[in-house]
Write an enzyme that holds these catalytic residues in place. Structure first.
Site, PDB file in Angstrom:
ATOM      1  N   GLU A   1      73.831  36.587 -86.591  1.00 52.00           N
ATOM      2  CA  GLU A   1      72.374  36.446 -86.589  1.00 52.00           C
ATOM      3  C   GLU A   1      71.914  35.142 -87.234  1.00 52.00           C
ATOM      4  O   GLU A   1      70.862  34.597 -86.897  1.00 52.00           O
ATOM      5  CB  GLU A   1      71.718  37.622 -87.337  1.00 52.00           C
ATOM      6  CG  GLU A   1      71.918  38.980 -86.691  1.00 52.00           C
ATOM      7  CD  GLU A   1      73.127  39.703 -87.284  1.00 52.00           C
ATOM      8  OE1 GLU A   1      73.952  39.014 -87.926  1.00 52.00           O
ATOM      9  OE2 GLU A   1      73.251  40.924 -87.092  1.00 52.00           O
TER      10      GLU A   1
ATOM     11  N   ASP B   1      65.517  -0.046 -74.328  1.00 53.48           N
ATOM     12  CA  ASP B   1      64.547  -1.115 -74.119  1.00 53.48           C
ATOM     13  C   ASP B   1      65.004  -2.370 -74.853  1.00 53.48           C
ATOM     14  O   ASP B   1      65.748  -2.287 -75.833  1.00 53.48           O
ATOM     15  CB  ASP B   1      63.187  -0.698 -74.679  1.00 53.48           C
ATOM     16  CG  ASP B   1      62.273  -0.139 -73.598  1.00 53.48           C
ATOM     17  OD1 ASP B   1      62.700  -0.107 -72.441  1.00 53.48           O
ATOM     18  OD2 ASP B   1      61.160   0.268 -73.931  1.00 53.48           O
TER      19      ASP B   1
ATOM     20  N   VAL C   1      76.735  45.126 -84.193  1.00 55.49           N
ATOM     21  CA  VAL C   1      75.685  44.442 -84.949  1.00 55.49           C
ATOM     22  C   VAL C   1      76.284  43.548 -86.024  1.00 55.49           C
ATOM     23  O   VAL C   1      75.841  42.423 -86.262  1.00 55.49           O
ATOM     24  CB  VAL C   1      74.718  45.470 -85.572  1.00 55.49           C
ATOM     25  CG1 VAL C   1      73.743  44.788 -86.529  1.00 55.49           C
ATOM     26  CG2 VAL C   1      73.964  46.217 -84.488  1.00 55.49           C
ATOM     27  N   ALA C   2      77.344  44.045 -86.683  1.00 54.97           N
ATOM     28  CA  ALA C   2      77.979  43.263 -87.744  1.00 54.97           C
ATOM     29  C   ALA C   2      78.654  42.011 -87.186  1.00 54.97           C
ATOM     30  O   ALA C   2      78.749  40.988 -87.874  1.00 54.97           O
ATOM     31  CB  ALA C   2      78.994  44.130 -88.479  1.00 54.97           C
TER      32      ALA C   2
ATOM     33  N   ILE D   1      77.681  40.217 -84.572  1.00 58.06           N
ATOM     34  CA  ILE D   1      76.740  39.230 -84.022  1.00 58.06           C
ATOM     35  C   ILE D   1      76.319  38.249 -85.120  1.00 58.06           C
ATOM     36  O   ILE D   1      75.847  38.673 -86.176  1.00 58.06           O
ATOM     37  CB  ILE D   1      75.496  39.929 -83.441  1.00 58.06           C
ATOM     38  CG1 ILE D   1      75.895  40.783 -82.232  1.00 58.06           C
ATOM     39  CG2 ILE D   1      74.442  38.890 -83.035  1.00 58.06           C
ATOM     40  CD1 ILE D   1      74.765  41.622 -81.686  1.00 58.06           C
TER      41      ILE D   1
END
Length: 642
Positions: free
Chosen positions: A225, A267, A220-221, A223
Site C-alpha cells: 500500500e 531548444d 491484504v498484507a 499488497i
C-alpha cells in the site's frame, strides 16, 4: 485492542492517500498556472483606427480587419499583416516564437517562399512579439486562438495523458503481483480444506469462511500500500528541487521518464545559450608604421551584466582598456550611437534590456571598457550600486556629448549616424554593416598612438579578411564603427555627410553558449543519450554553436547530421526515418515541427524529452509543446543533466 489497531491502520492509509493526492494536485496546479502565464504575452492595449482616428483600446476588442499602429517597445496585440511603414525600418524581437537570436527586419512585401514557416513571413507581425525599432501600421488577420501564440496555448491545454515507462512498469508489476497473491491465497485456502470440519470452527461452512478470511488477510498484507505514496513523495521531492532551479514540470508523472530518456530535443536560444547578445571580439588597426597591423581583443562575459574582462590576442588581461585610443572611441560610439536602454531590475535580480539586442550589447561593451578618469582607481566602478553601475559609463558619455542630429538606419545605407557636440567640437559617430561603413572610410584611427592615417588598400584588405573570419568561420554578427569631425556649428546631418569617415573598429557579437552546457553535453553522450538541437535560427549560426558545445563530437562532415525543416520535409518517408536516427541539428523550425519531430521519434520507440525556453519579460520558464508526460521545461540545459 484489535479494533483500535484497525482504526489506526485505516487512519494511516487514509492520511497517505490524502498526502499522495495533495502533492499531485499542487504540482500540476502550479504547472497549469505557469501555462496560463502565456497570457502575459498578449498585449493589454492597442492603438487602433476607429471612426476615422486612432485611439487606444483594450487589445481584447481587436477584430480582423482593424488597422493598428505599432512603435518601439510595443507588444504586438494580434497577428497582423504590414500595410504601411512609418519609419525607415521596423525590427521585431520574435525569439519567443521562433528562437531567433536577434531581431528580425519586417517589410511590406509578402514572401515568395513555398511552405513558408514563421521565419519566412517577414510581412507578418506575430502576437506577443516585441517591436524593438521603427514604427508601422498593420491590419489584423488573427486574434485570440487564431494567432500563432494562441494555437500553441490551445495545443498545450488539449494534451492527452500518456503512460510513462515507470507507470507501465508499475502496472506490469501490479498485475504480476496480483496474480501471484491470488494464486497463493487460493493455494492456502485449498491446502486447508481438510481443516474446514474442525469442531472449533462450528461446521464445514464456517471453517471454509474462516480460512477464506485468512487468505484475504494474507492478500491484504502482501499488497504494498505504501508504494504509491513512496513513489509520489520521491517524485515530488525531485520536482521541488527542479523548481528551485527555475524548471517547471508539466505534470508530476513526467519526472518518472527522466531515468530512461534516450533522446533529448533541446531548444538553442535560452536553453543552450544565454539569450543575451554579447560582444565577444573587437578588431582595430594597431599601427600602419610598426608592429602588427591589426589588433584583436577578446571580451569575456555572456550576459547583460556590465561585468567582463578584455584580453589581447595573447590572452593577457588589459588592466586599463580605456587608455587605448581605439577602445575608448569604440566606447564613445557604442554609447552615443545607440537608442537602447540597459537597466537593473531589483525584483528579478538581473539586468534587462529595452530595445535592440545588438545595441544593448554595445552598451555593455562600453561599460566593460570603462572610463579614462578611473584608471588610478579601476575598482571604483564596482563600488557603485547595481542600478547605478548598469549604464554609468554610457551616461558619462551622454553627459559629455550633446546629441544634435540623428540619421536613422535605412535598409539601403545599412547604417545610422548621430551628430554630437562637445566643447565647440562637432563629431559624427556612425555604426552599421561593416561593408557599408568600411566602404565610406578614407582614414583609420591607430590604436598605438591615437593618430589618424589614410586607409590604404592593404589595410582595407586586411580588415576584410578579419571580417570574413568573424562572420564566416566564427559566425559572429559584426558591426563596424566610425567617426568624422564636422564643421563647428552644424546642426543637422544628411546621408551625404556619411563619407570620408575614420574607421574606429570592428566588433563581433553572438548569443553565447552557457558555460556549463559543454560538460552537460558530454555527460549525455557518456550516458548514451542522444541530443538533438532544435531551433528556429539559421543553419550556419546553429552549426557554429553546436561545434562550440560539442554536439557534433568533432565531426567535419555534417551531411546527414544537420537539416532545416524544409530540407527534412522534402525527404522521402524512408529517408526521413533514417535521418532521424543520425540527426543532431534541426533548424528553421516552428512549434509544429517540434511536435512532428517528437512524435516521429516516439514512433521509433525512443523516450523523448523536449527542453524548451521561453524568453519572456517575467523570465519564467513556460512550456510551449504538446506532450504532457514527455516535457521538461527549463531555462538551462544543464539543469536537466544535474
Amino acid at each position: 485492542m484489535e479494533d483500535a489497531f484497525a482504526r489506526s491502520v485505516t487512519e494511516v492509509i487514509l492520511l497517505i492517500l490524502a498526502a499522495n493526492a495533495a502533492v499531485g494536485v499542487i504540482t500540476e496546479t502550479n504547472a497549469e498556472k505557469a501555462l496560463e502565464e502565456l497570457r502575459a504575452y498578449q498585449a493589454d492595449v492597442a492603438t487602433v483606427l476607429r471612426n476615422g482616428c486612432f485611439s487606444i483600446l483594450p487589445a481584447t476588442e481587436l477584430v480582423p480587419g482593424d488597422i493598428v499602429e505599432v512603435a518601439v517597445g510595443c507588444k504586438v496585440p494580434a497577428d497582423m499583416r504590414m500595410i504601411e511603414m512609418l519609419s525607415n525600418e521596423l525590427r521585431v524581437d520574435q525569439a519567443i516564437l521562433t528562437g531567433e537570436s536577434w531581431s528580425v527586419e519586417k517589410e511590406l512585401e509578402s514572401t515568395i517562399a513555398t511552405n513558408a514557416v514563421y521565419q519566412d513571413k517577414t510581412n507578418i507581425l506575430f502576437s506577443g512579439t516585441i517591436v524593438v525599432a521603427g514604427r508601422a501600421r498593420a491590419v489584423v488577420v488573427g486574434v485570440g486562438a487564431h494567432t500563432a501564440m494562441g494555437s500553441i496555448r490551445d495545443s498545450m491545454l488539449q494534451t492527452e495523458d500518456e503512460a510513462t515507462p515507470l507507470k507501465k512498469k508499475l502496472d506490469e508489476f501490479g498485475t504480476f503481483l496480483a496474480k501471484v497473491i491470488a494464486g497463493i491465497c487460493v493455494l492456502v485456502w485449498i491446502v486447508n480444506i481438510g481443516h474446514f470440519r474442525d469442531p472449533s470452527h462450528g461446521g464445514f461452512m464456517r471453517g471454509a469462511i474462516h480460512y477464506f478470511k485468512i487468505a484475504v488477510a494474507l492478500a491484504v498484507a502482501a499488497i504494498p500500500e505504501g508504494l504509491p505514496a513512496v513513489v509520489t513523495t520521491c517524485l515530488a521531492l525531485g520536482t521541488k528541487r527542479m523548481a528551485r532551479l527555475n524548471a517547471i514540470v508539466r505534470s508530476l508523472p513526467s519526472v518518472e521518464t527522466l531515468g530512461c530518456t534516450t533522446v533529448i530535443c533541446s531548444d538553442k536560444t535560452g536553453t543552450l545559450t544565454t539569450n543575451m547578445m554579447s560582444v565577444s571580439k573587437v578588431c582595430v588597426v594597431h599601427s600602419v608604421q610598426r608592429g602588427p597591423l591589426i589588433a584583436e581583443y577578446n571580451v569575456s562575459g555572456t550576459t547583460y551584466a556590465p561585468e567582463g574582462i578584455i584580453f589581447d590576442s595573447t590572452g593577457t588581461q588589459l588592466d586599463f582598456p580605456a587608455q587605448l585610443p581605439c577602445l575608448i572611441h569604440i566606447s564613445m560610439c557604442s554609447a552615443l550611437c545607440n537608442e537602447s536602454i540597459l537597466q537593473y531590475n531589483p525584483d528579478k535580480g538581473n539586468y534587462e534590456k529595452i530595445g535592440e539586442s545588438t545595441e544593448v550589447a554595445l552598451r555593455v561593451l562600453a561599460e566593460k571598457v570603462g572610463l579614462p578618469g578611473f584608471d588610478s582607481m579601476p575598482s571604483s566602478l564596482n563600488m557603485l550600486s547595481k542600478h547605478e553601475r548598469a549604464s554609468y559609463c554610457n551616461h558619462y558619455w551622454e553627459d559629455q556629448f550633446r546629441k544634435v542630429s540623428i540619421a536613422d538606419f535605412t535598409r539601403d545605407r545599412k547604417m545610422m549616424s548621430v551628430l554630437c557636440s562637445r566643447n565647440h567640437l562637432q563629431i559624427m559617430f556612425s555604426k552599421g554593416a561593416p561593408e557599408s561603413i568600411i566602404s565610406r572610410c578614407t582614414n583609420v584611427l591607430c590604436n598605438d598612438n591615437g593618430s589618424t592615417v589614410p586607409l590604404t588598400a592593404s589595410t582595407r584588405a586586411e580588415l576584410e579578411l578579419r571580417l570574413q573570419s568573424f562572420a564566416g568561420k566564427e559566425t559572429l554578427r559584426c558591426l563596424a564603427l566610425a567617426l568624422k569631425q564636422m564643421p563647428v556649428g552644424q546642426q543637422t546631418i544628411s546621408y551625404d555627410d556619411e563619407r570620408d569617415l575614420t574607421f574606429i573598429g570592428l566588433v563581433g557579437m553572438l548569443d553565447p553558449p552557457r558555460e556549463e552546457v559543454r560538460s552537460a553535453m558530454l555527460s549525455c553522450m557518456t550516458a548514451g543519450i542522444r541530443v538533438i538541437v532544435v531551433t528556429g535560427d539559421n543553419k550556419s549560426t546553429a552549426e557554429s554553436l553546436c561545434r562550440k558545445i560539442g554536439a557534433f563530437d568533432d565531426l567535419v562532415d555534417l551531411a546527414g547530421r544537420s537539416y532545416t525543416a524544409s530540407e527534412f520535409e522534402e525527404l522521402p518517408a524512408l529517408q526521413q526515418t533514417l535521418a532521424l536516427q543520425r540527426m543532431v541539428l534541426f533548424t528553421r523550425v516552428e512549434p509544429s515541427h517540434k511536435k512532428m519531430l517528437v512524435e516521429a521519434l516516439q514512433h521509433q520507440n525512443e523516450v523523448v524529452y523536449l527542453l524548451t525556453y521561453t524568453s519572456q519579460i517575467t523570465s519564467k520558464c513556460l512550456p510551449y509543446c504538446w506532450f504532457r508526460n514527455l516535457i521538461l521545461v527549463l531555462v538551462n540545459f544543464a539543469i536537466f543533466i544535474t
